[in-house]
Motif scaffolding. Structure first.
Motif, PDB file in Angstrom:
ATOM      1  N   ILE A  33       0.638  -1.121   0.118  1.00  0.00           N
ATOM      2  CA  ILE A  33       0.013   0.078   0.141  1.00  0.00           C
ATOM      3  C   ILE A  33       0.766   1.339   0.077  1.00  0.00           C
ATOM      4  N   ILE A  34       2.097   0.934   0.717  1.00  0.00           N
ATOM      5  CA  ILE A  34       3.192   2.331   0.618  1.00  0.00           C
ATOM      6  C   ILE A  34       3.413   2.806  -0.744  1.00  0.00           C
ATOM      7  N   LEU A  35       3.143   1.910  -1.728  1.00  0.00           N
ATOM      8  CA  LEU A  35       3.783   2.291  -3.020  1.00  0.00           C
ATOM      9  C   LEU A  35       2.771   3.287  -3.667  1.00  0.00           C
ATOM     10  N   LYS A  36       1.485   3.652  -3.009  1.00  0.00           N
ATOM     11  CA  LYS A  36       0.606   4.694  -3.480  1.00  0.00           C
ATOM     12  C   LYS A  36       0.919   6.197  -2.639  1.00  0.00           C
ATOM     13  N   VAL A  37       2.158   5.956  -2.301  1.00  0.00           N
ATOM     14  CA  VAL A  37       2.266   7.294  -1.336  1.00  0.00           C
ATOM     15  C   VAL A  37       3.297   8.099  -1.865  1.00  0.00           C
ATOM     16  N   VAL A  38       3.011   9.377  -1.894  1.00  0.00           N
ATOM     17  CA  VAL A  38       4.075  10.359  -2.462  1.00  0.00           C
ATOM     18  C   VAL A  38       4.338  11.177  -1.080  1.00  0.00           C
ATOM     19  N   TYR A  39       5.579  11.390  -0.907  1.00  0.00           N
ATOM     20  CA  TYR A  39       6.279  11.871   0.406  1.00  0.00           C
ATOM     21  C   TYR A  39       6.949  13.193   0.087  1.00  0.00           C
ATOM     22  N   PRO A  40       6.687  14.279   0.880  1.00  0.00           N
ATOM     23  CA  PRO A  40       7.395  15.418   0.720  1.00  0.00           C
ATOM     24  C   PRO A  40       8.132  15.663   2.071  1.00  0.00           C
ATOM     25  N   TYR A  41       9.367  16.217   1.808  1.00  0.00           N
ATOM     26  CA  TYR A  41      10.236  16.335   2.885  1.00  0.00           C
ATOM     27  C   TYR A  41      11.145  17.434   2.553  1.00  0.00           C
ATOM     28  N   ASP A  42      12.311  17.636   3.479  1.00  0.00           N
ATOM     29  CA  ASP A  42      13.185  18.674   3.023  1.00  0.00           C
ATOM     30  C   ASP A  42      14.658  18.246   3.257  1.00  0.00           C
ATOM     31  N   LEU A  43      14.636  16.784   3.473  1.00  0.00           N
ATOM     32  CA  LEU A  43      15.538  16.017   3.734  1.00  0.00           C
ATOM     33  C   LEU A  43      15.378  14.507   3.593  1.00  0.00           C
ATOM     34  N   MET A  44      16.255  13.721   2.577  1.00  0.00           N
ATOM     35  CA  MET A  44      15.667  12.548   2.057  1.00  0.00           C
ATOM     36  C   MET A  44      17.103  11.828   1.663  1.00  0.00           C
ATOM     37  N   TRP A  45      17.167  10.651   1.866  1.00  0.00           N
ATOM     38  CA  TRP A  45      18.392   9.796   1.368  1.00  0.00           C
ATOM     39  C   TRP A  45      18.558  10.025  -0.187  1.00  0.00           C
ATOM     40  N   SER A  46      17.326   9.977  -0.803  1.00  0.00           N
ATOM     41  CA  SER A  46      17.398  10.022  -2.384  1.00  0.00           C
ATOM     42  C   SER A  46      17.876  11.241  -3.024  1.00  0.00           C
ATOM     43  N   VAL A  47      17.869  12.374  -2.317  1.00  0.00           N
ATOM     44  CA  VAL A  47      18.538  13.703  -2.747  1.00  0.00           C
ATOM     45  C   VAL A  47      19.935  13.376  -3.313  1.00  0.00           C
ATOM     46  N   ASP A  48      20.223  13.405  -4.556  1.00  0.00           N
ATOM     47  CA  ASP A  48      21.304  13.156  -5.377  1.00  0.00           C
ATOM     48  C   ASP A  48      22.541  14.207  -5.360  1.00  0.00           C
ATOM     49  N   THR A  49      23.076  14.632  -4.190  1.00  0.00           N
ATOM     50  CA  THR A  49      24.303  15.488  -4.206  1.00  0.00           C
ATOM     51  C   THR A  49      25.311  14.858  -3.262  1.00  0.00           C
ATOM     52  N   PRO A  50      26.501  15.134  -3.770  1.00  0.00           N
ATOM     53  CA  PRO A  50      27.730  14.514  -3.183  1.00  0.00           C
ATOM     54  C   PRO A  50      27.746  14.666  -1.514  1.00  0.00           C
ATOM     55  N   GLU A  51      27.324  15.828  -1.193  1.00  0.00           N
ATOM     56  CA  GLU A  51      27.398  16.416   0.176  1.00  0.00           C
ATOM     57  C   GLU A  51      26.071  15.467   1.081  1.00  0.00           C
ATOM     58  N   ASN A  52      25.077  15.073   0.452  1.00  0.00           N
ATOM     59  CA  ASN A  52      24.069  14.231   0.980  1.00  0.00           C
ATOM     60  C   ASN A  52      24.609  12.938   1.194  1.00  0.00           C
ATOM     61  N   LYS A  53      25.049  12.385  -0.074  1.00  0.00           N
ATOM     62  CA  LYS A  53      25.673  10.966   0.197  1.00  0.00           C
ATOM     63  C   LYS A  53      26.700  10.751   0.945  1.00  0.00           C
ATOM     64  N   ASP A  54      27.780  11.833   1.145  1.00  0.00           N
ATOM     65  CA  ASP A  54      28.395  11.658   2.185  1.00  0.00           C
ATOM     66  C   ASP A  54      28.142  11.661   3.413  1.00  0.00           C
ATOM     67  N   MET A  55      27.184  12.360   3.919  1.00  0.00           N
ATOM     68  CA  MET A  55      26.507  12.698   5.109  1.00  0.00           C
ATOM     69  C   MET A  55      26.026  11.309   5.775  1.00  0.00           C
ATOM     70  N   PHE A  56      25.145  10.671   4.876  1.00  0.00           N
ATOM     71  CA  PHE A  56      24.491   9.497   5.151  1.00  0.00           C
ATOM     72  C   PHE A  56      25.551   8.294   5.082  1.00  0.00           C
ATOM     73  N   ALA A  57      26.647   8.181   4.300  1.00  0.00           N
ATOM     74  CA  ALA A  57      27.659   7.326   4.605  1.00  0.00           C
ATOM     75  C   ALA A  57      28.296   7.434   5.787  1.00  0.00           C
ATOM     76  N   LYS A  58      28.817   8.705   6.065  1.00  0.00           N
ATOM     77  CA  LYS A  58      29.449   8.914   7.471  1.00  0.00           C
ATOM     78  C   LYS A  58      28.649   8.464   8.847  1.00  0.00           C
ATOM     79  N   PHE A  59      27.393   8.860   8.479  1.00  0.00           N
ATOM     80  CA  PHE A  59      26.355   8.586   9.458  1.00  0.00           C
ATOM     81  C   PHE A  59      26.147   7.153   9.913  1.00  0.00           C
ATOM     82  N   ASN A  60      26.523   6.263   8.711  1.00  0.00           N
ATOM     83  CA  ASN A  60      26.227   4.918   8.891  1.00  0.00           C
ATOM     84  C   ASN A  60      27.472   4.310   9.491  1.00  0.00           C
ATOM     85  N   GLN A  61      28.269   4.948   8.789  1.00  0.00           N
ATOM     86  CA  GLN A  61      29.791   4.451   9.345  1.00  0.00           C
ATOM     87  C   GLN A  61      30.353   4.426  10.794  1.00  0.00           C
ATOM     88  N   ARG A  62      29.676   5.720  11.382  1.00  0.00           N
ATOM     89  CA  ARG A  62      29.852   5.836  12.748  1.00  0.00           C
ATOM     90  C   ARG A  62      28.842   5.370  13.670  1.00  0.00           C
TER      91      ARG A  62
END
Length: 177
Positions: A33-62
């Motif tokens: 059912i979740i596949l019928k949802v559109v999600y608005p937000y100001d921060l999400m992992w799928s925002v494709d910037t090097p800075e965002n990918k780096d933050m998520f990777a560092k957060f996971n590593q730590r």
């Protein structure tokens, strides 16, 4: 609950989700059912910037180094953690610009200041201290994401910062003329 009820009533339409629509405890519960949802937000992992990918990777590593757990709720800095990371970085940049920890000096430096956050440029509007930042809208997709074994957010559409912000008008705030 609402997603399941809408589905049971045959409402086969896209639905706007809240931040909980992408929560790893909610998604498995509601299933496809979740596949019928559109999600608005100001921060999400799928925002494709090097800075965002780096933050998520560092957060996971730590997280793995400190907690040594597999708790799905601590795998990503979305929500409060991500906002805290971006917010403190912006604050530290304002303190550096002010050259002081004096609150009045920091406020003066911060007003109108632009900063490159992990998801794009943000700034503090001088008239009302509103943080103006881009927003994102993504559809939940059936593909598995790199962090979780369940549907997650697809590539987001960007809503530019000015279009996402409350207008700086005197009607909204008398300080904004």
């Amino acid at each position: 609950g609402l997603l399941k009820q809408a589905s049971s009533l045959g409402l086969n339409i896209k639905k706007i989700g809240s931040t909980f629509a992408a929560d790893p405890t909610v998604v498995p519960e509601v299933g496809d059912i979740i596949l019928k949802v559109v999600y608005p937000y100001d921060l999400m992992w799928s925002v494709d910037t090097p800075e965002n990918k780096d933050m998520f990777a560092k957060f996971n590593q730590r997280r793995r180094e400190v907690f040594r757990d597999t708790d799905v709720l601590t795998k990503w800095p979305e929500g409060s953690s991500g906002h805290t990371i971006n917010g403190f970085r912006f604050l530290f940049a304002a303190v550096e610009k002010a050259g002081s920890l004096d609150p009045e000096a920091v406020i003066a430096a911060w007003e109108g200041m632009k900063y490159k956050a992990t998801t794009g440029e943000v700034y503090m509007r001088a008239c009302d201290h509103q943080i103006v930042l881009p927003m994102f809208v993504a559809e939940m997709i059936p593909d598995k994401n790199p962090l979780y074994d369940f549907p997650w957010l697809g590539k987001p559409m960007v809503v530019e910062a000015e279009a996402a912000a409350i207008p700086a008008t005197a009607d909204y705030n008398p300080r904004c003329k």
